[in-house]
Write a protein that holds these residues in place. Structure first.
Motif, PDB file in Angstrom:
ATOM      1  N   GLU A   1       0.827  -1.189   0.000  1.00 18.75           N
ATOM      2  CA  GLU A   1       0.000   0.000   0.000  1.00 18.75           C
ATOM      3  C   GLU A   1       0.881   1.267   0.000  1.00 18.75           C
ATOM      4  O   GLU A   1       0.565   2.258  -0.647  1.00 18.75           O
TER       5      GLU A   1
ATOM      6  N   THR B   1      -9.621  -0.941  -6.175  1.00 18.36           N
ATOM      7  CA  THR B   1      -8.383  -1.657  -5.860  1.00 18.36           C
ATOM      8  C   THR B   1      -8.651  -3.088  -5.431  1.00 18.36           C
ATOM      9  O   THR B   1      -9.562  -3.346  -4.647  1.00 18.36           O
TER      10      THR B   1
ATOM     11  N   TYR C   1      -7.514  -5.569  -3.092  1.00 19.25           N
ATOM     12  CA  TYR C   1      -6.648  -5.811  -1.925  1.00 19.25           C
ATOM     13  C   TYR C   1      -6.473  -7.301  -1.712  1.00 19.25           C
ATOM     14  O   TYR C   1      -7.375  -8.089  -1.995  1.00 19.25           O
TER      15      TYR C   1
ATOM     16  N   LYS D   1      -5.646  -4.292   4.182  1.00 21.48           N
ATOM     17  CA  LYS D   1      -5.421  -3.438   3.009  1.00 21.48           C
ATOM     18  C   LYS D   1      -3.973  -2.947   2.931  1.00 21.48           C
ATOM     19  O   LYS D   1      -3.710  -1.773   2.655  1.00 21.48           O
TER      20      LYS D   1
ATOM     21  N   LEU E   1      -1.667  -5.367  -2.114  1.00 19.01           N
ATOM     22  CA  LEU E   1      -2.657  -5.193  -3.173  1.00 19.01           C
ATOM     23  C   LEU E   1      -2.057  -5.507  -4.539  1.00 19.01           C
ATOM     24  O   LEU E   1      -0.839  -5.692  -4.671  1.00 19.01           O
TER      25      LEU E   1
ATOM     26  N   THR F   1      -2.350  -0.729  -8.819  1.00 17.08           N
ATOM     27  CA  THR F   1      -3.413  -0.136  -9.628  1.00 17.08           C
ATOM     28  C   THR F   1      -2.839   0.714 -10.761  1.00 17.08           C
ATOM     29  O   THR F   1      -3.570   1.182 -11.621  1.00 17.08           O
TER      30      THR F   1
END
Ligand code: PHE
Length: 355
Positions: free
Chosen positions: A136, A157, A159, A164, A167, A170
């Motif tokens: 993250e 997103t 995850y 979180k 991930l 993105t």
């Protein structure tokens, strides 16, 4: 005594002839089999008068050895002749044409990535890579994307854990962070790769491709960004002139930020790039935000520069006339055969990108 000399002479003559393996084996049995001519002579030794016995035995041994040698030589001769005949027959004619085989094709997205890398390498960019599974911090926090930013929403997103923290990246922008943490400025890199967002329709796929660009040095400004992108678009679409438009936009990691559109028109049902009064958005870019530089221990009062992120699949669709993004990922062999590229036709700026 003369018996064994006769045997020797007879069989030496026989062994001098052209013989088959069976014939030689036959001779071997005749001489050395249980009741063979030579074997029985050995049994005779006892009945030879003592005075002659020693000489007889030694002559017999010598004859036995000579005959055995001739037989062994003959067998060798036949076997090597056989091997040579076989080699002669099995000779491969390397000048014969290949049998037909199916050669695979390079996927248009791979081809496009090679083209893009080739174009940017001409102006001094090197290629970096980062992992698809990111944390993250690299994907958001280091890129000046605060906790409450909409891009962090679960909707976009994927995850991989409840906290979180892990991930699927993105965008390719985390490679900016990885590169700047790893090395010292200046930086001049591109980073092509896969990116993921929870989105799917004719122009969006949950997995898609981007190429990140990052140029950080002492006197880099927005003019360099414009020049670089202009050069890239012209090279990529293999056109002399291109209509480009920078539209103000917002990205947390660039300031100012812009989205770039290119002009196009539909002529006789075909999309023509670089002319006309229609606009297509193809990338996001801007000057790297000072907070991003601070996060990777680069002094923004000394160094600054630009970054951009280009959607590769979009570019490939435009260049090669593919109108549904999802076809890229269907793995339809007929489609690939039609839109794919020859594996030996590696794109270079000199030989042409996409013949
Ligand atoms: N990462 C942005 C996106 O995915 C694109 C971008 C890259 C914008 C670099 C500015 C600078 O939309």
């Amino acid at each position: 005594m003369s018996d064994i000399k006769n045997i020797k002479n007879d069989y030496s003559t026989k062994l001098n002839k052209n013989l088959s393996l069976e014939e030689i084996n036959q001779i071997k049995t005749e001489l050395f089999g249980k009741n063979g001519l030579i074997s029985s002579q050995f049994k005779n030794i006892g009945s030879i008068p003592e005075i002659d016995r020693k000489k007889f035995a030694s002559d017999l041994n010598q004859i036995k050895n000579e005959l055995q040698n001739s037989i062994a030589n003959k067998i060798n001769e036949i076997e090597s002749k056989k091997i040579n005949e076989k080699l002669e027959k099995e000779k491969i004619d390397v000048t014969l044409p290949e049998r037909s085989f199916v050669r695979g094709k390079i996927h248009p997205v791979s081809q496009t990535i090679d083209e893009i890398s080739s174009i940017f390498s001409e102006i001094g960019f090197s290629v970096e890579e980062g992992p698809d599974i990111e944390n993250e911090y690299n994907n958001f926090t280091a890129l000046n994307t605060p906790d409450n930013h909409p891009a962090r929403d679960m909707h976009d997103t994927f995850y991989l854990d409840e906290n979180k923290e892990i991930l699927l990246r993105t965008h390719t922008s985390p490679v900016q962070i990885r590169t700047m943490l790893k090395d010292k400025p200046p930086f001049k890199i591109i980073a092509p790769g896969r990116t993921y967002r929870s989105d799917s329709d004719q122009t969006h796929a949950p997995m898609f491709h981007q190429v990140e660009g990052l140029h950080i040095d002492k006197d880099i400004n927005m003019g360099h960004l414009k020049g670089c992108l202009n050069y890239f678009i012209k090279e990529f679409f293999e056109v002399e002139k291109i209509k480009m438009r920078f539209r103000p936009s917002h990205f947390p990691f660039t300031e100012p930020s812009a989205e770039v559109d290119i002009g196009y028109e539909i002529k006789d049902g075909k999309l023509v790039i670089g002319e006309g009064d229609q606009w297509l958005e193809i990338l996001g870019c801007g000057m790297v935000h000072p907070n991003v530089l601070k996060n990777v221990k680069v002094d923004p009062s000394k160094y600054q520069g630009y970054a951009f992120g280009i959607g590769i699949d979009r570019l490939a669709m435009l260049k090669y006339g593919i109108n549904d993004l999802r076809a890229f990922f269907d793995c339809d062999y007929r489609w690939l055969n039609h839109f794919g590229f020859d594996p030996l036709d590696v794109p270079t700026n000199y030989r042409g990108l996409s013949r």
